[in-house]
Design a protein around this motif. Sequence first.
Motif, PDB file in Angstrom:
ATOM      1  N   MET A   1      -3.760  16.566  -0.620  1.00  0.00           N
ATOM      2  CA  MET A   1      -3.039  15.519   0.079  1.00  0.00           C
ATOM      3  C   MET A   1      -3.938  14.301   0.276  1.00  0.00           C
ATOM      4  SD  MET A   1      -1.173  15.849   3.816  1.00  0.00           S
ATOM      5  CE  MET A   1      -0.825  17.571   3.426  1.00  0.00           C
ATOM      6  N   ASN A   2      -3.350  13.116   0.186  1.00  0.00           N
ATOM      7  CA  ASN A   2      -4.111  11.895   0.418  1.00  0.00           C
ATOM      8  C   ASN A   2      -3.634  11.196   1.692  1.00  0.00           C
ATOM      9  OD1 ASN A   2      -1.773  10.393  -0.270  1.00  0.00           O
ATOM     10  ND2 ASN A   2      -2.353  10.355  -2.434  1.00  0.00           N
ATOM     11  N   ILE A   3      -4.144  10.002   1.932  1.00  0.00           N
ATOM     12  CA  ILE A   3      -3.803   9.262   3.147  1.00  0.00           C
ATOM     13  C   ILE A   3      -2.295   9.032   3.261  1.00  0.00           C
ATOM     14  CG2 ILE A   3      -4.326   7.105   1.904  1.00  0.00           C
ATOM     15  CD1 ILE A   3      -4.649   7.582   5.699  1.00  0.00           C
ATOM     16  N   ASP A   4      -1.647   8.734   2.141  1.00  0.00           N
ATOM     17  CA  ASP A   4      -0.210   8.465   2.187  1.00  0.00           C
ATOM     18  C   ASP A   4       0.578   9.717   2.555  1.00  0.00           C
ATOM     19  OD1 ASP A   4      -0.398   5.687   1.266  1.00  0.00           O
ATOM     20  OD2 ASP A   4      -1.027   6.566  -0.632  1.00  0.00           O
TER      21      ASP A   4
ATOM     22  N   ALA B   1      -6.276   4.790  10.314  1.00  0.00           N
ATOM     23  CA  ALA B   1      -6.717   5.446   9.077  1.00  0.00           C
ATOM     24  C   ALA B   1      -6.516   4.580   7.840  1.00  0.00           C
ATOM     25  CB  ALA B   1      -5.963   6.774   8.899  1.00  0.00           C
ATOM     26  N   ALA B   2      -5.489   3.749   7.824  1.00  0.00           N
ATOM     27  CA  ALA B   2      -5.099   3.043   6.598  1.00  0.00           C
ATOM     28  C   ALA B   2      -5.539   1.584   6.566  1.00  0.00           C
ATOM     29  CB  ALA B   2      -3.588   3.123   6.419  1.00  0.00           C
ATOM     30  N   VAL B   3      -6.446   1.169   7.442  1.00  0.00           N
ATOM     31  CA  VAL B   3      -6.747  -0.267   7.549  1.00  0.00           C
ATOM     32  C   VAL B   3      -7.344  -0.866   6.278  1.00  0.00           C
ATOM     33  CG1 VAL B   3      -6.974  -0.381  10.057  1.00  0.00           C
ATOM     34  CG2 VAL B   3      -8.967   0.206   8.671  1.00  0.00           C
ATOM     35  N   ASP B   4      -8.118  -0.092   5.513  1.00  0.00           N
ATOM     36  CA  ASP B   4      -8.839  -0.714   4.401  1.00  0.00           C
ATOM     37  C   ASP B   4      -9.208   0.343   3.366  1.00  0.00           C
ATOM     38  OD1 ASP B   4     -10.161  -2.659   2.904  1.00  0.00           O
ATOM     39  OD2 ASP B   4     -12.007  -2.545   4.074  1.00  0.00           O
ATOM     40  N   HIS B   5      -9.325  -0.113   2.118  1.00  0.00           N
ATOM     41  CA  HIS B   5      -9.848   0.759   1.072  1.00  0.00           C
ATOM     42  C   HIS B   5     -10.683  -0.020   0.074  1.00  0.00           C
ATOM     43  CE1 HIS B   5      -9.695   4.064  -2.041  1.00  0.00           C
ATOM     44  NE2 HIS B   5     -10.069   4.695  -0.944  1.00  0.00           N
TER      45      HIS B   5
END
Length: 258
Positions: free
Chosen positions: A196-199, A64-68
């Motif tokens: 809520m966000n990814i973190d 989920a957190a690979v890129d933004h």
Amino acid sequence: MTNDVSDWWRTAIIDMEPGRIALRGHEVQDLIGQAGFAEMIWLMLRGERPDPRAAKLLEATLVAAVDHGPQAPSIATARMAVTCGLPLNNAMASAVNMLGDVHGGAGEQAVELYERIDAAGGPDAVSDEITRWRTEHGRYIPGFGHRFHPVDPRAPALMSLVERAERDGIVTGQFRRIALTIERHLAETASKPVPMNIDGATAVIHAELGFPAPLARGLFVLSRSVGILAHAWEQSQQGGRNKGPTPPRYRWTYYSDG
């Protein structure tokens, strides 16, 4: 006297001698082709092989957190570093060093907050602990709200996996309930919803799986390193020299401090 040399570094992580490598007590040849990368992360950090379902849940956070995107300072740094002539490893190191308390630290902070609330009594303690957190750290609540996404699409997907894992008995769901209570509390007390966000969602999973808060940041760094590498490699194929944060025709705002 040789012990002062052999004991200079002490580790339970790896045992190695000519012709043999054992990681956390497992011969490396028995892990190759048998253990997935998320399972290896778990084994190396915690000294045991996880339930495959728990490893799958951890893997979801890594995906989920690979890129933004290049608007993220770490990704922009990687791309700029490549245009300055740095090789991939230097570009990656430069980018990872951007992942500090503000850009990259929210997952760790959210785990800390969830654990504080859990120790104080769980969801019923949310309001009081949010007040204490803001007194200590300011109004920002880590893991909630996003400057770009009205609703972060990654968070609901991760939370649905946590809910399923709770039904399957993989996790207790205690931190999922705390996070959802925080989300409701913020919606009731703020002028607009603060979802809520990814973190916040990855912090739920890391807390549910028993990872200490500092490791939440380390796991985020592992995940984001994938995007960093991809962007650094792409930029190396595109070329470009000495690219700064904005095109040359744009200038900064100058003001006199006298």
